[in-house]
Write a protein that holds these residues in place. Sequence first.
Motif, PDB file in Angstrom:
ATOM      1  N   GLY A  94      -0.179   6.798 -14.994  1.00 48.31           N
ATOM      2  CA  GLY A  94       0.783   7.881 -14.903  1.00 48.31           C
ATOM      3  C   GLY A  94       1.597   7.838 -13.621  1.00 48.31           C
ATOM      4  N   ASN A  95       1.119   7.116 -12.636  1.00 53.78           N
ATOM      5  CA  ASN A  95       1.802   7.039 -11.346  1.00 53.78           C
ATOM      6  C   ASN A  95       2.359   5.643 -11.095  1.00 53.78           C
ATOM      7  N   ARG A  96       3.064   5.128 -12.064  1.00 53.38           N
ATOM      8  CA  ARG A  96       3.719   3.830 -11.890  1.00 53.38           C
ATOM      9  C   ARG A  96       5.034   4.027 -11.156  1.00 53.38           C
ATOM     10  N   GLY A  97       5.360   3.094 -10.305  1.00 53.82           N
ATOM     11  CA  GLY A  97       6.629   3.112  -9.590  1.00 53.82           C
ATOM     12  C   GLY A  97       6.603   2.060  -8.504  1.00 53.82           C
ATOM     13  N   LYS A  98       7.052   0.854  -8.827  1.00 55.56           N
ATOM     14  CA  LYS A  98       6.926  -0.257  -7.884  1.00 55.56           C
ATOM     15  C   LYS A  98       7.650  -0.006  -6.576  1.00 55.56           C
ATOM     16  N   ASP A  99       8.821   0.606  -6.622  1.00 55.12           N
ATOM     17  CA  ASP A  99       9.562   0.836  -5.384  1.00 55.12           C
ATOM     18  C   ASP A  99       8.851   1.845  -4.484  1.00 55.12           C
ATOM     19  N   ILE A 100       8.260   2.874  -5.071  1.00 50.80           N
ATOM     20  CA  ILE A 100       7.513   3.857  -4.273  1.00 50.80           C
ATOM     21  C   ILE A 100       6.249   3.218  -3.713  1.00 50.80           C
ATOM     22  N   HIS A 101       5.549   2.425  -4.517  1.00 50.27           N
ATOM     23  CA  HIS A 101       4.334   1.749  -4.045  1.00 50.27           C
ATOM     24  C   HIS A 101       4.664   0.793  -2.904  1.00 50.27           C
ATOM     25  N   LYS A 102       5.758   0.044  -3.030  1.00 49.24           N
ATOM     26  CA  LYS A 102       6.152  -0.905  -1.976  1.00 49.24           C
ATOM     27  C   LYS A 102       6.536  -0.164  -0.702  1.00 49.24           C
ATOM     28  N   ARG A 103       7.264   0.942  -0.829  1.00 48.15           N
ATOM     29  CA  ARG A 103       7.661   1.713   0.344  1.00 48.15           C
ATOM     30  C   ARG A 103       6.442   2.310   1.056  1.00 48.15           C
ATOM     31  N   LEU A 104       5.473   2.831   0.286  1.00 47.29           N
ATOM     32  CA  LEU A 104       4.256   3.383   0.903  1.00 47.29           C
ATOM     33  C   LEU A 104       3.476   2.299   1.632  1.00 47.29           C
ATOM     34  N   ILE A 112      -1.773   1.439  -3.333  1.00 45.03           N
ATOM     35  CA  ILE A 112      -2.093   2.145  -4.574  1.00 45.03           C
ATOM     36  C   ILE A 112      -2.479   1.110  -5.607  1.00 45.03           C
ATOM     37  N   LYS A 113      -3.690   1.223  -6.111  1.00 49.10           N
ATOM     38  CA  LYS A 113      -4.189   0.304  -7.123  1.00 49.10           C
ATOM     39  C   LYS A 113      -4.255   1.043  -8.450  1.00 49.10           C
ATOM     40  N   LEU A 114      -3.538   0.538  -9.443  1.00 45.04           N
ATOM     41  CA  LEU A 114      -3.596   1.130 -10.776  1.00 45.04           C
ATOM     42  C   LEU A 114      -4.820   0.575 -11.487  1.00 45.04           C
ATOM     43  N   THR A 115      -5.677   1.446 -11.943  1.00 50.78           N
ATOM     44  CA  THR A 115      -6.912   1.024 -12.588  1.00 50.78           C
ATOM     45  C   THR A 115      -7.238   1.950 -13.742  1.00 50.78           C
ATOM     46  N   GLY A 116      -8.019   1.461 -14.652  1.00 52.71           N
ATOM     47  CA  GLY A 116      -8.438   2.277 -15.782  1.00 52.71           C
ATOM     48  C   GLY A 116      -9.914   2.115 -16.057  1.00 52.71           C
ATOM     49  N   GLY A 117     -10.650   1.564 -15.122  1.00 54.56           N
ATOM     50  CA  GLY A 117     -12.057   1.253 -15.331  1.00 54.56           C
ATOM     51  C   GLY A 117     -12.995   2.383 -14.967  1.00 54.56           C
ATOM     52  N   LYS A 118     -14.178   1.992 -14.489  1.00 53.27           N
ATOM     53  CA  LYS A 118     -15.218   2.970 -14.162  1.00 53.27           C
ATOM     54  C   LYS A 118     -14.813   3.895 -13.031  1.00 53.27           C
ATOM     55  N   GLU A 119     -13.964   3.377 -12.135  1.00 54.51           N
ATOM     56  CA  GLU A 119     -13.536   4.209 -11.016  1.00 54.51           C
ATOM     57  C   GLU A 119     -12.780   5.440 -11.503  1.00 54.51           C
TER      58      GLU A 119
END
Length: 168
Positions: A94-104, A112-119
């Motif tokens: 839900g929090n995808r945004g390459k430009d925002i991730h790169k700027r942060l 920011i790591k996008l994950t869908g696993g146990k975490e």
Amino acid sequence: MQKLANLNSFGLVADGTCVGVMETIRGKFAKSFRDARFVKCASKREWHYGFILEAIIDQQGLIAFANVGTQAEIKQLEYMLDDLNDRWVLDDDGNRGKDIHKRLWDEKQIKIKLTGGKERQWIENVFGYMKEKLGLNKIRVRTTPAFLSRLFSILCAYNLIMTLNLPI
């Protein structure tokens, strides 16, 4: 934005959920909650008239940051991460945004790591507990200040339960 817990932990987990304030049919005709909007609950594939709650929990399972608004999840997450530096944040799609991730990463070394696993299951369990046991999905009040006070009292109650190690 509310800062509620310890910020010295290394790993943080972020997610958002919708919090409805009234039935969808009444939403556009209601005189109160003019600042609310239709939000989609992705897990149940339903629409609600309300707000999006974005929360960040730390390694102890406490809610470190919480933000309520009608903006997209990535905008609320960006707002909450303004005070942080040198962190890893696990997040969902839900929090995808390459430009925002790169700027942060460039400005604050926040990865920011996008994950869908146990975490991810950890924060989903936190939201599930707050919705089922503490009544997060059953907030029915008439004004925005009453809604926000009820919402943040639920978040504080969850942190208190976790801090005192009370049985769930």
